[in-house]
Design a protein around this motif. Structure first.
Motif, PDB file in Angstrom:
ATOM      1  N   ALA A   1     128.733  -4.288 -47.760  1.00 56.34           N
ATOM      2  CA  ALA A   1     128.211  -4.842 -46.578  1.00 56.34           C
ATOM      3  C   ALA A   1     126.695  -4.726 -46.517  1.00 56.34           C
ATOM      4  O   ALA A   1     126.257  -5.705 -45.788  1.00 56.34           O
ATOM      5  CB  ALA A   1     129.108  -4.616 -45.541  1.00 56.34           C
ATOM      6  N   ASP A   2     126.449  -3.639 -46.630  1.00 60.64           N
ATOM      7  CA  ASP A   2     124.712  -3.414 -46.243  1.00 60.64           C
ATOM      8  C   ASP A   2     124.180  -2.727 -47.519  1.00 60.64           C
ATOM      9  O   ASP A   2     123.223  -2.051 -47.251  1.00 60.64           O
ATOM     10  CB  ASP A   2     124.783  -2.374 -45.217  1.00 60.64           C
ATOM     11  CG  ASP A   2     123.377  -2.312 -44.424  1.00 60.64           C
ATOM     12  OD1 ASP A   2     122.669  -3.285 -44.825  1.00 60.64           O
ATOM     13  OD2 ASP A   2     122.993  -1.184 -43.935  1.00 60.64           O
ATOM     14  N   PHE A   3     124.349  -3.312 -48.375  1.00 64.52           N
ATOM     15  CA  PHE A   3     123.904  -2.749 -49.898  1.00 64.52           C
ATOM     16  C   PHE A   3     123.531  -4.119 -50.911  1.00 64.52           C
ATOM     17  O   PHE A   3     124.520  -4.129 -51.517  1.00 64.52           O
ATOM     18  CB  PHE A   3     124.615  -1.670 -50.542  1.00 64.52           C
ATOM     19  CG  PHE A   3     124.158  -0.950 -51.646  1.00 64.52           C
ATOM     20  CD1 PHE A   3     122.759  -0.225 -51.212  1.00 64.52           C
ATOM     21  CD2 PHE A   3     124.518  -1.152 -53.020  1.00 64.52           C
ATOM     22  CE1 PHE A   3     122.091   0.216 -52.578  1.00 64.52           C
ATOM     23  CE2 PHE A   3     123.706  -0.468 -53.962  1.00 64.52           C
ATOM     24  CZ  PHE A   3     122.667   0.380 -53.792  1.00 64.52           C
ATOM     25  N   GLN A   4     122.385  -4.337 -50.899  1.00 61.98           N
ATOM     26  CA  GLN A   4     122.034  -5.555 -51.718  1.00 61.98           C
ATOM     27  C   GLN A   4     120.649  -5.216 -52.315  1.00 61.98           C
ATOM     28  O   GLN A   4     119.763  -5.608 -51.977  1.00 61.98           O
ATOM     29  CB  GLN A   4     122.251  -6.562 -50.976  1.00 61.98           C
ATOM     30  CG  GLN A   4     121.979  -7.924 -52.022  1.00 61.98           C
ATOM     31  CD  GLN A   4     122.334  -9.333 -51.469  1.00 61.98           C
ATOM     32  OE1 GLN A   4     122.772  -9.421 -50.276  1.00 61.98           O
ATOM     33  NE2 GLN A   4     122.070 -10.520 -52.344  1.00 61.98           N
TER      34      GLN A   4
ATOM     35  N   TYR B   1     117.742  -0.368 -45.814  1.00 60.88           N
ATOM     36  CA  TYR B   1     118.629   0.129 -45.245  1.00 60.88           C
ATOM     37  C   TYR B   1     118.736   0.381 -43.720  1.00 60.88           C
ATOM     38  O   TYR B   1     117.582   0.914 -43.235  1.00 60.88           O
ATOM     39  CB  TYR B   1     119.183   1.366 -45.839  1.00 60.88           C
ATOM     40  CG  TYR B   1     120.533   1.797 -45.401  1.00 60.88           C
ATOM     41  CD1 TYR B   1     121.621   1.343 -45.770  1.00 60.88           C
ATOM     42  CD2 TYR B   1     120.894   3.028 -44.510  1.00 60.88           C
ATOM     43  CE1 TYR B   1     122.891   1.837 -45.384  1.00 60.88           C
ATOM     44  CE2 TYR B   1     122.008   3.430 -43.996  1.00 60.88           C
ATOM     45  CZ  TYR B   1     123.261   2.872 -44.555  1.00 60.88           C
ATOM     46  OH  TYR B   1     124.300   3.317 -44.081  1.00 60.88           O
TER      47      TYR B   1
END
Lengths: 270, 255
Positions: free
Chosen positions: B219-222, B243
């Motif tokens: 969800a929070d790692f691209q 992040y």
């Protein structure tokens, strides 16, 4: 009832008359979280949609600034949250700028530099209206409703409303506010008023939801008036218009798409 | 004792009444508010003027000068699938005891084609700007020699007010990521100082290519990975990562 109890009741009634809102015991214990979810459904259409917002900021009664935004929003079923793309339409100095809010990610894109910068949820957009206020938020996802009492208050359209008063506590680390007091009309689940508090429990802002109109199948608020908690003469009026169902592909709701964004035309509406 | 109970209640009343008055005044203001939405516009233009005073470390006398600048950016649709972007800046510098100089910076001029919303193709001069960090970006591969007129030493201004590169670019988008491929051909090896030159010798001095892959893993790692190649040089890899540390702090990693 002894003399002390009568005196206390009388004082409480006096306080109610003077202060306006008056809480009283509820007939049945309502499910606060369900009321909150129903209130969310009034504010937020379930299918992907778009709308326009004009934010006008007033200082001591004088207009200080104004922004026109186009909003595209879509519920992400996996996380239970809305993903929102905010496009600045005006003023001219800001035209073409974008803000993408997707889960915990928030990106700001400036066409003049072709740069996308990740920002935090607390970085403000205009006046008291943070990006957290402009993007579509499922309060029932981000907050726990921990109490529901009944209270009659005057709404933003100067009408007395029979409301539930909900106490909301942040349920996720990135919730915009530490806690919220939300008044929801009992008969319609319309949000009526909200008071938003910081981590230090300071009142940040008061919001009135008003001018309800039929939009996308429901009576929804078309104006929010935000009053600063510390400086009440600092007022932001958010007017909503041009509600429409919009097809917003998932592939557009990511940072890499921002330089490619074009306003969604009517032909792409559903 | 009973009086003590009453005092807090009576003390709260003036505060509540004052809040009601504030709210009523704010709502009355909103009742009177006349708001008008801005209409979308294809072009944004602005002008700048600056006065300068230059002093020297040796005994040379200081000199006054100035700058006038005009900037325009247009971004418009050419039908349902086509789009055109044009961005240009003209700076005029003058100073005492020096000849005036005009410098035009053609920042962008390209057309874009969209096939079904997930396949995009661009051709023309594009300011290819990579990197999530501030000030210095090691993955901003197309920055070299791209500044034609230095109007400020602010790193962000240097990144904004620069020449784009002549490239052919394609991008494929999917719901959790994208892949971009671009190629910048060698056009000329000679930079130009002519006022209105597109100065392709500054930006397209050698053939270059780049692949950029972005994929959401959580969800929070691209992360965004890049691979860049230049004629006669080994390919270089790059990484961009962000992040959210808390609701007010974002961490950036660029390598």
């Amino acid at each position: 009832m002894n003399t002390f109890s009568r005196l206390m009741a009388l004082a409480a009634m006096g306080a109610c008359v003077l202060a306006g809102p008056c809480a009283y015991a509820d007939e049945a214990t309502p499910d606060a979280q369900k009321i909150l979810a129903a209130s969310d459904a009034v504010r937020n259409p379930a299918n992907p949609f778009g709308l326009s917002i004009v934010l006008t900021e007033y200082r001591d009664g004088q207009e200080a600034d104004s922004n026109t935004l186009a909003i595209y929003s879509k519920l992400d079923a996996r996380w239970g949250r809305y993903r929102t793309l905010i496009s600045y339409v005006g003023p001219p100095r800001d035209a073409g700028k974008l803000v993408l809010e997707s889960g915990t990610e928030m990106w700001f894109y400036d066409p003049s530099s072709e740069a996308s910068i990740r920002i935090s949820p607390q970085q403000r957009l205009l006046g008291q209206a943070s990006t957290g206020d402009v993007v579509t938020v499922n309060l029932a996802h981000d907050y726990h409703a921990i109490a529901a009492t009944s209270e009659d208050i005057t709404d933003g359209d100067h009408t007395q409303r029979h409301c539930y008063k909900l106490g909301l506590a942040a349920a996720v680390p990135d919730a915009t506010y530490h806690r919220i007091e939300l008044w929801v009309e009992r008969s319609s689940n319309r949000p009526v008023k909200g008071k938003f508090y910081s981590d230090s429990d300071r009142l940040l802002k008061t919001a009135y939801y008003r001018r309800f109109q039929s939009e996308l199948g429901l009576e929804r608020p078309t104006e929010i008036v935000i009053i600063d908690g510390l400086t009440p003469t600092w007022v932001t009026v958010m007017r909503y218009s041009n509600y429409a169902w919009r097809d917003v592909p998932d592939s557009w709701l990511q940072r890499d798409y921002l330089p490619r964004f074009r306003p969604i035309s009517e032909s792409q509406s559903r | 004792m009973r009086i003590r109970w009453l005092l807090p209640i009576l003390a709260v009343c003036p505060v509540a009444v004052a809040q009601q008055d504030d709210d009523a005044a704010a709502l009355a203001l909103a009742d009177r508010a006349q708001t008008e939405a801005d209409a979308p516009r294809a072009c944004v233009e602005y002008a700048e003027a600056a006065l300068t005073e230059t002093t020297y470390s040796d005994s040379a006398p200081s000199s006054a000068g100035g700058r006038a600048s005009v900037n325009i950016r247009c971004d418009g649709a050419l039908g349902e699938r086509w789009r055109a972007v044009f961005s240009d800046r003209l700076d005029y510098f003058w100073a005492q005891r020096a000849s005036a100089q005009a410098v035009n910076t053609l920042k962008e001029a390209y057309v874009s084609f969209r096939d079904g919303g997930t396949e995009l193709f661009d051709l023309g001069r594009i300011n290819v700007r990579e990197g999530v960090g501030f000030a210095y970006n090691p993955t901003d591969y197309f920055r070299a020699d791209a500044v034609r007129a230095i109007v400020s030493i602010d790193p962000n201004t240097l990144r904004d007010e620069r020449l784009g590169t002549l490239v052919a670019r394609s991008q494929t988008l999917w719901s959790s990521g994208s892949l971009t491929a671009l190629y910048a051909p060698r056009v000329s090896a000679e930079p130009s100082t002519s006022t209105f030159s597109p100065d392709l010798g500054a930006t397209n001095r050698s053939g270059r290519w780049e692949l950029i892959l972005s994929q959401r893993w959580a969800a929070d790692f691209q992360p965004q990975l890049s691979l860049t190649g230049t004629e006669h040089h080994s390919p270089q890899a790059g990484l961009n990562l962000t992040y959210l540390l808390n609701s007010a702090t974002v961490a950036y990693l660029e390598w």
